[in-house]
Scaffold this active site. Structure first.
Site, mmCIF file in Angstrom:
data_model
loop_
_atom_site.group_PDB
_atom_site.id
_atom_site.type_symbol
_atom_site.label_atom_id
_atom_site.label_comp_id
_atom_site.label_asym_id
_atom_site.label_seq_id
_atom_site.Cartn_x
_atom_site.Cartn_y
_atom_site.Cartn_z
ATOM 1 N N ASP A 165 -2.661 0.376 1.362
ATOM 2 C CA ASP A 165 -1.216 0.392 1.605
ATOM 3 C C ASP A 165 -0.873 -0.593 2.725
ATOM 4 O OD1 ASP A 165 1.564 1.405 2.025
ATOM 5 O OD2 ASP A 165 0.927 2.884 0.563
ATOM 6 N N GLY A 187 -4.229 -5.037 0.717
ATOM 7 C CA GLY A 187 -3.219 -4.055 1.075
ATOM 8 C C GLY A 187 -1.824 -4.589 0.798
ATOM 9 N N HIS A 188 -0.824 -3.915 1.389
ATOM 10 C CA HIS A 188 0.563 -4.264 1.094
ATOM 11 C C HIS A 188 1.208 -5.130 2.166
ATOM 12 C CE1 HIS A 188 0.892 -0.539 -1.779
ATOM 13 N NE2 HIS A 188 -0.061 -1.378 -2.102
ATOM 14 N N GLY A 189 0.421 -5.561 3.154
ATOM 15 C CA GLY A 189 0.953 -6.469 4.162
ATOM 16 C C GLY A 189 1.654 -5.761 5.314
#
Ligand code: NAG
Ligand code: NAG
Length: 341
Positions: A165, A187-189
């Protein structure tokens, strides 16, 4: 404090909490507290209070042998979180949780496979977090590296975060946060938001993200908010000297993330945001996507020297920026080309 097993070199494992409410513990006789304190003092720049306390994470279940090193995330990731009155959202447990803690240093820890967030900081102030290594597979749900709300003066540096995430997420009430020399991916940064999620949210202000790298992340630098009737402001946000490697959406403002009770626009005002010296590669055609709110358009959004090469498969002609309810100002190189005026 729910501290999960950590792994690392003994001399590098320590957790300091000073003048605190949320952290509890005692000094371990085996642990060289004097040495640890001296190291932390040297690194933290600035005096520590006389009431400094040192917490050896080995006392909380951490392992120093490098073998027993997971927080049993895989045992719960596929199951729904357990909902209760205290936990209506059914959030899975965080590995390291700080609530109402003032003046703390966290350094030299490795956190692997948290059940939920790896580090969760709320209602807290004056944190230094450095030399942390966070690891979880890109398929693990809601395993944010460092999640923060209602906290100020948090400095994160020299840290590596790979999760399923957000690398670092900052939601409402985060102010004066600095993130430097952090490597994110997978991941989502890095994410500011989701904002506009709850009634009575506190503004987000003063966030600097500098000299960070994003590698194979879904998003790079993101600000997101719900379409809802919950107003707040997010302002004075600087992203500078960022390197992207095969990032899907390197620069993204998304104020239509989702909606609450069918609201048609976000009441979160985003202003004074700087994207400066952002370079590297991207794999989706809309490398710069600025979707702002119809009722609260973004103001003072600046892009300076954005150079993102397209490495995807689609025709280069589709490579573009997209702007909705925002008129950004541009300086220096712009690749993809700016939005048409
Ligand atoms: C944040 O920084 C600004 C500018 O340095 C300062 O005026 C403000 O008091 C700080 N706020 C908090 C909550 O630390
Ligand atoms: C920070 O900047 C230096 C100098 O440009 C660079 O060598 C280093 O890789 C950068 N660190 C990160 C995490 O991006």
């Amino acid at each position: 404090m729910g501290l999960a097993p950590f792994t690392g070199i003994i001399s590098a494992i320590l957790l300091l909490c000073l003048a605190l409410d949320g952290c509890q513990g005692q000094v371990n006789a085996v642990f060289n507290a004097k040495e640890a304190l001296a190291l932390a003092r040297k690194a933290a720049l600035g005096p520590l209070g006389a009431d400094v306390k040192i917490f050896n994470v080995l006392e909380y279940g951490a392992k120093a042998d490098g073998t027993t090193n997971n927080a049993f995330g895989p045992t719960v990731w596929q199951k729904p979180g357990i909902r209760s009155t205290a936990n209506p959202g059914g959030r899975r447990p965080s590995s390291l949780k700080f609530n109402n803690v003032k003046n703390a240093i966290i350094r030299g820890l490795t956190s692997i496979d948290a059940k939920g967030f790896h580090v969760f900081i709320s209602n807290s102030e004056n944190f230094r977090i450095f030399n942390i290594d966070i690891q979880a597979p890109d398929t693990s749900p809601n395993t944010d590296g460092i999640h923060m709300s209602k906290s100020s003066i948090v400095k994160i540096s020299k840290t590596k975060i790979g999760t399923g995430d957000d690398c670092v997420s900052m939601i409402h009430g985060c102010t004066n946060i600095s993130i430097k020399k952090v490597v994110c991916g997978p991941g989502h940064g890095l994410s500011i938001g989701s904002l506009g999620h709850y009634e009575g949210e506190i503004d987000v202000k003063g966030i600097i993200v500098k000299n960070c790298s994003m590698i194979n992340t879904d998003n790079g630098l993101r600000i997101k908010s719900y379409m809802s009737n919950f107003p707040s402001k997010a302002s004075n946000i600087v992203f500078q000297d960022i390197i992207m490697t095969r990032v899907q959406r390197p620069i993204i403002i998304n104020q239509e993330y989702d909606n609450i009770n069918g609201a048609k626009s976000s009441k979160v005002s985003v202003s004074d945001v700087f994207f400066t010296n952002v370079r590297g590669t991207t794999v989706t055609k809309t490398a710069v996507s600025l979707i702002c709110s119809q009722s609260n358009p973004c103001t003072n959004i600046h892009l300076n020297n954005v150079d993102l090469k397209y490495e995807g498969k689609i025709d280069d002609k589709l490579y573009m920026s997209s702007c909705t309810n925002v008129k950004p100002s541009y300086g220096g190189v712009q690749n993809p080309p700016p939005c048409p005026i």
